[in-house]
Structures are given as structure tokens and as C-alpha cells.
Scaffold this motif. Sequence first.
Motif, PDB file in Angstrom:
ATOM      1  N   GLN A   1       0.833  -1.207   0.000  1.00  0.00           N
ATOM      2  CA  GLN A   1       0.000   0.000   0.000  1.00  0.00           C
ATOM      3  C   GLN A   1       0.867   1.256   0.000  1.00  0.00           C
ATOM      4  OE1 GLN A   1      -2.483  -0.553   3.429  1.00  0.00           O
ATOM      5  NE2 GLN A   1      -4.065  -1.643   2.285  1.00  0.00           N
ATOM      6  N   THR A   2       1.956   1.221   0.756  1.00  0.00           N
ATOM      7  CA  THR A   2       2.852   2.365   0.806  1.00  0.00           C
ATOM      8  C   THR A   2       3.474   2.634  -0.561  1.00  0.00           C
ATOM      9  OG1 THR A   2       3.366   1.891   3.123  1.00  0.00           O
ATOM     10  CG2 THR A   2       4.903   3.312   1.934  1.00  0.00           C
TER      11      THR A   2
ATOM     12  N   LYS B   1       2.233   1.769  -3.456  1.00  0.00           N
ATOM     13  CA  LYS B   1       1.174   2.215  -4.356  1.00  0.00           C
ATOM     14  C   LYS B   1       0.888   3.703  -4.164  1.00  0.00           C
ATOM     15  CE  LYS B   1      -3.615   1.282  -5.607  1.00  0.00           C
ATOM     16  NZ  LYS B   1      -4.826   0.507  -5.283  1.00  0.00           N
ATOM     17  N   GLU B   2       0.798   4.143  -2.897  1.00  0.00           N
ATOM     18  CA  GLU B   2       0.549   5.555  -2.615  1.00  0.00           C
ATOM     19  C   GLU B   2       1.714   6.422  -3.096  1.00  0.00           C
ATOM     20  OE1 GLU B   2      -0.368   6.057   1.508  1.00  0.00           O
ATOM     21  OE2 GLU B   2      -2.059   4.674   1.415  1.00  0.00           O
TER      22      GLU B   2
ATOM     23  N   THR C   1       1.495   6.730  -6.875  1.00  0.00           N
ATOM     24  CA  THR C   1       0.398   7.627  -7.248  1.00  0.00           C
ATOM     25  C   THR C   1       0.788   9.083  -7.000  1.00  0.00           C
ATOM     26  OG1 THR C   1      -1.205   5.916  -6.698  1.00  0.00           O
ATOM     27  CG2 THR C   1      -2.039   8.160  -6.863  1.00  0.00           C
ATOM     28  N   SER C   2       1.391   9.349  -5.851  1.00  0.00           N
ATOM     29  CA  SER C   2       1.804  10.716  -5.531  1.00  0.00           C
ATOM     30  C   SER C   2       2.857  11.219  -6.499  1.00  0.00           C
ATOM     31  CB  SER C   2       2.355  10.781  -4.103  1.00  0.00           C
ATOM     32  OG  SER C   2       1.365  10.425  -3.182  1.00  0.00           O
TER      33      SER C   2
END
Length: 67
Positions: free
Chosen positions: A34-35, A37-38, A41-42
Motif C-alpha cells: 500500500q505504501t 502504491k501511494e 500515485t503521488s
Amino acid sequence: MPNIGIPGLILVLIIALIIFGPSKLPQLGKAVGQTLKEFKTSTRDIINDDEKDDKKVEASEVNLDKK
């Protein structure tokens, strides 16, 4: 940064298994995923914002040249 390779990756996984235990390892993997992926995206959003700003600057420079 040198490549880790398969033996290094196996060593890291064994150490993580020893430290966190088999019950926490899936949760840890999910959190890392998840980290990442974020972060991806950022990073993509920042790059897109920069490209939009560059296009605005170029457009304003073209408009100033026409005047």
C-alpha cells in the motif's frame, strides 16, 4: 545501489520471518504494498502537475510574444 539478487532477497525474507513471525508477515507485506502504491500515485500526480505548469508557462510565453 548494487543489485540485491536472489540470495540477498532470500536472506531478507528469512530475517523478516524471524523478526516479525509468520502471523505478522502478510500484514507487513500488505502495508509495504500500500505504501509503494501511494508513493507511485503521488509521484505520478506531481509529475503531471509539473507538466501542466510547464504547458501554462509556454502558453503564456507564446501569448506575450504575439503582443
